[in-house]
Design a protein around this motif. Structure first.
Motif, mmCIF file in Angstrom:
data_model
loop_
_atom_site.group_PDB
_atom_site.id
_atom_site.type_symbol
_atom_site.label_atom_id
_atom_site.label_comp_id
_atom_site.label_asym_id
_atom_site.label_seq_id
_atom_site.Cartn_x
_atom_site.Cartn_y
_atom_site.Cartn_z
ATOM 1 N N GLY A 144 0.674 -1.234 -0.119
ATOM 2 C CA GLY A 144 0.016 -0.138 0.068
ATOM 3 C C GLY A 144 0.945 1.186 -0.037
ATOM 4 N N PRO A 145 0.415 2.530 -0.311
ATOM 5 C CA PRO A 145 0.998 3.651 -0.351
ATOM 6 C C PRO A 145 1.613 4.029 1.291
ATOM 7 N N PRO A 146 2.282 5.053 1.216
ATOM 8 C CA PRO A 146 2.910 5.610 2.451
ATOM 9 C C PRO A 146 1.799 6.089 3.532
ATOM 10 N N GLY A 147 1.946 5.673 4.653
ATOM 11 C CA GLY A 147 1.282 5.995 5.899
ATOM 12 C C GLY A 147 -0.145 5.473 5.686
ATOM 13 N N CYS A 148 -0.447 4.527 4.939
ATOM 14 C CA CYS A 148 -1.919 3.983 5.120
ATOM 15 C C CYS A 148 -2.210 3.061 6.182
ATOM 16 N N GLY A 149 -1.187 2.620 7.055
ATOM 17 C CA GLY A 149 -1.450 1.933 8.033
ATOM 18 C C GLY A 149 -1.102 0.112 7.998
ATOM 19 N N LYS A 150 -0.003 0.085 7.132
ATOM 20 C CA LYS A 150 0.483 -1.274 6.730
ATOM 21 C C LYS A 150 1.178 -1.975 8.144
ATOM 22 N N THR A 151 1.948 -0.973 8.582
ATOM 23 C CA THR A 151 2.632 -1.487 9.889
ATOM 24 C C THR A 151 1.765 -1.500 11.107
ATOM 25 N N ASN A 152 1.027 -0.846 11.231
ATOM 26 C CA ASN A 152 -0.072 -0.829 12.622
ATOM 27 C C ASN A 152 -0.867 -2.130 12.069
ATOM 28 N N TRP A 153 -1.289 -2.424 11.231
ATOM 29 C CA TRP A 153 -2.254 -3.371 10.724
ATOM 30 C C TRP A 153 -1.576 -4.770 11.068
ATOM 31 N N ILE A 154 -0.044 -4.739 10.539
ATOM 32 C CA ILE A 154 0.275 -5.915 10.628
ATOM 33 C C ILE A 154 0.740 -6.232 12.311
ATOM 34 N N ARG A 155 1.174 -5.182 13.047
ATOM 35 C CA ARG A 155 1.406 -5.424 14.387
ATOM 36 C C ARG A 155 0.235 -6.008 15.067
ATOM 37 N N GLU A 156 -0.979 -5.504 14.858
ATOM 38 C CA GLU A 156 -2.370 -5.882 15.610
ATOM 39 C C GLU A 156 -2.621 -7.276 15.123
ATOM 40 N N THR A 157 -2.501 -7.727 13.726
ATOM 41 C CA THR A 157 -2.713 -9.076 13.297
ATOM 42 C C THR A 157 -1.731 -9.981 14.024
ATOM 43 N N LEU A 158 -0.463 -9.699 13.981
ATOM 44 C CA LEU A 158 0.607 -10.677 14.613
ATOM 45 C C LEU A 158 0.398 -10.765 16.156
ATOM 46 N N LEU A 159 -0.158 -9.799 16.868
ATOM 47 C CA LEU A 159 -0.448 -10.026 18.326
ATOM 48 C C LEU A 159 -1.639 -10.699 18.571
ATOM 49 N N LYS A 160 -2.468 -10.614 17.770
ATOM 50 C CA LYS A 160 -3.636 -11.732 17.664
ATOM 51 C C LYS A 160 -3.270 -13.006 17.469
ATOM 52 N N HIS A 161 -2.555 -13.169 16.599
ATOM 53 C CA HIS A 161 -1.940 -14.721 16.125
ATOM 54 C C HIS A 161 -1.281 -15.434 17.329
ATOM 55 N N GLN A 162 -2.038 -16.485 17.493
ATOM 56 C CA GLN A 162 -1.496 -17.452 18.551
ATOM 57 C C GLN A 162 -0.121 -18.146 18.536
ATOM 58 N N GLY A 163 -0.038 -18.654 17.210
ATOM 59 C CA GLY A 163 1.219 -19.266 16.924
ATOM 60 C C GLY A 163 2.453 -18.608 16.521
ATOM 61 N N SER A 164 3.429 -19.043 16.040
ATOM 62 C CA SER A 164 4.600 -18.611 15.596
ATOM 63 C C SER A 164 4.540 -17.552 14.550
ATOM 64 N N CYS A 165 5.680 -16.378 14.420
ATOM 65 C CA CYS A 165 5.183 -15.518 13.411
ATOM 66 C C CYS A 165 6.267 -14.788 12.900
ATOM 67 N N ALA A 166 6.455 -14.182 11.674
ATOM 68 C CA ALA A 166 7.488 -13.670 11.147
ATOM 69 C C ALA A 166 7.174 -12.300 10.151
ATOM 70 N N TYR A 167 8.354 -11.489 10.240
ATOM 71 C CA TYR A 167 8.064 -10.419 9.428
ATOM 72 C C TYR A 167 9.254 -9.970 8.565
ATOM 73 N N LEU A 168 8.811 -9.198 7.480
ATOM 74 C CA LEU A 168 9.984 -8.895 6.387
ATOM 75 C C LEU A 168 9.428 -7.546 5.861
ATOM 76 N N ARG A 169 10.226 -6.615 5.782
ATOM 77 C CA ARG A 169 9.846 -5.258 4.995
ATOM 78 C C ARG A 169 10.859 -5.317 3.925
ATOM 79 N N LEU A 170 10.065 -5.135 2.524
ATOM 80 C CA LEU A 170 10.930 -5.192 1.549
ATOM 81 C C LEU A 170 11.058 -3.790 0.951
ATOM 82 N N ASP A 171 12.003 -3.327 0.151
ATOM 83 C CA ASP A 171 12.328 -2.051 -0.424
ATOM 84 C C ASP A 171 11.092 -1.587 -1.248
ATOM 85 N N GLY A 172 10.573 -0.375 -1.044
ATOM 86 C CA GLY A 172 9.360 0.029 -1.838
ATOM 87 C C GLY A 172 9.463 0.202 -3.127
#
Length: 260
Positions: free
Chosen positions: A9-37
């Motif tokens: 998504g474009p800058p500032g749309c809430g990608k990282t916040n949505w990812i944080r909330e989604t991973l906090l709710k996830h009960q299992g193991s989790c992983a993350y990567l940010r690619l170059d835009g």
């Protein structure tokens, strides 16, 4: 089985916040990567400075970093959720809805990552839309602040000036900033929001010199006064002798600090 999702998504749309909330709710193991835009004509993507990864790792200590996925692959556990983030100004047409931008695909291929699905802010209904802006022109600037420590009141003044037009039309600003007492703050602002976020990291370092953790500022906007921003920042950072004086006072006030 493990799931891998690509979130764009474009800058500032809430990608990282949505990812944080989604991973906090996830009960299992989790992983993350940010690619170059991906930049487009007249639209410059912000640098991948490690701000989001460090913020998420602080908030979710169990989070695995996928930046070396080609060497350390995804956890094999059935309940693993891996979220990959990338800045992308425009999403594909309906006819190409499943197509990933070739520049993003090349990065995924290098890391041997194959998303099970791709979600676009501004297109997919399961993602919020309120902060998804359609930019027509955008320039980006960044400054590595590793080892830098801010005078707290100067940081507040600088950030207020930055997001209120003192250095050009800033549409997006985010940073990790160090304070002399060992705290670090995730500073986050988007033109579509009413105010800034100043969120403290859970990890606090002892006040015994300059921290070595990630500290960076990324700004996107128009007609940015890059020299003015950098000059003001230079005036806001603590010199060695001032930093030691402030930290010595903190150590005297808290003699039980862990100094090792």
């Amino acid at each position: 089985m493990p799931q891998t999702w690509l979130i764009v998504g474009p800058p500032g749309c809430g990608k990282t916040n949505w990812i944080r909330e989604t991973l906090l709710k996830h009960q299992g193991s989790c992983a993350y990567l940010r690619l170059d835009g991906c930049s487009h004509e007249g639209l410059e993507a912000g640098i991948n400075a490690g701000i989001d990864r460090n913020w998420l790792s602080d908030q979710i200590p169990r989070l695995q970093d996928l930046s070396n996925a080609s060497v350390s692959p995804l956890p094999s556990s059935e309940d693993c959720l891996a979220l990959i983030e990338a800045q992308q100004f425009r999403f594909p047409s309906i006819a190409d809805s499943d197509r990933i931008d070739p520049r993003i695909q090349q990065q995924l291929d290098r890391l041997n990552l194959k998303p099970d699905k791709t979600l676009h802010f501004g297109r997919d209904s399961e993602l919020p839309k309120q902060d998804t802006l359609d930019f027509t022109q955008l320039e980006a600037w960044h400054l590595n602040l590793r080892d830098s420590v801010w005078d707290p009141s100067s940081l507040s003044s600088f950030w207020f000036e930055l997001v209120n037009g003192a250095y050009g039309d800033v549409y997006r600003a985010k940073a990790l900033m160090n304070l002399p007492d060992g705290r670090s703050f995730f500073c986050n602002w988007m033109v579509s929001q009413e105010g800034s976020q100043f969120l403290p990291l859970e990890t606090v370092e002892p006040p015994t010199g300059r921290p070595t953790r990630c500290s960076h500022l990324v700004v996107q906007g128009k007609a940015l006064d890059q020299v003015g921003i950098q000059n003001t920042i230079s005036d806001c950072l603590l010199a060695d002798e001032v930093l030691e004086m402030q930290q010595a006072q903190l150590r005297q006030q808290q003699p039980d600090l862990q100094l090792n």
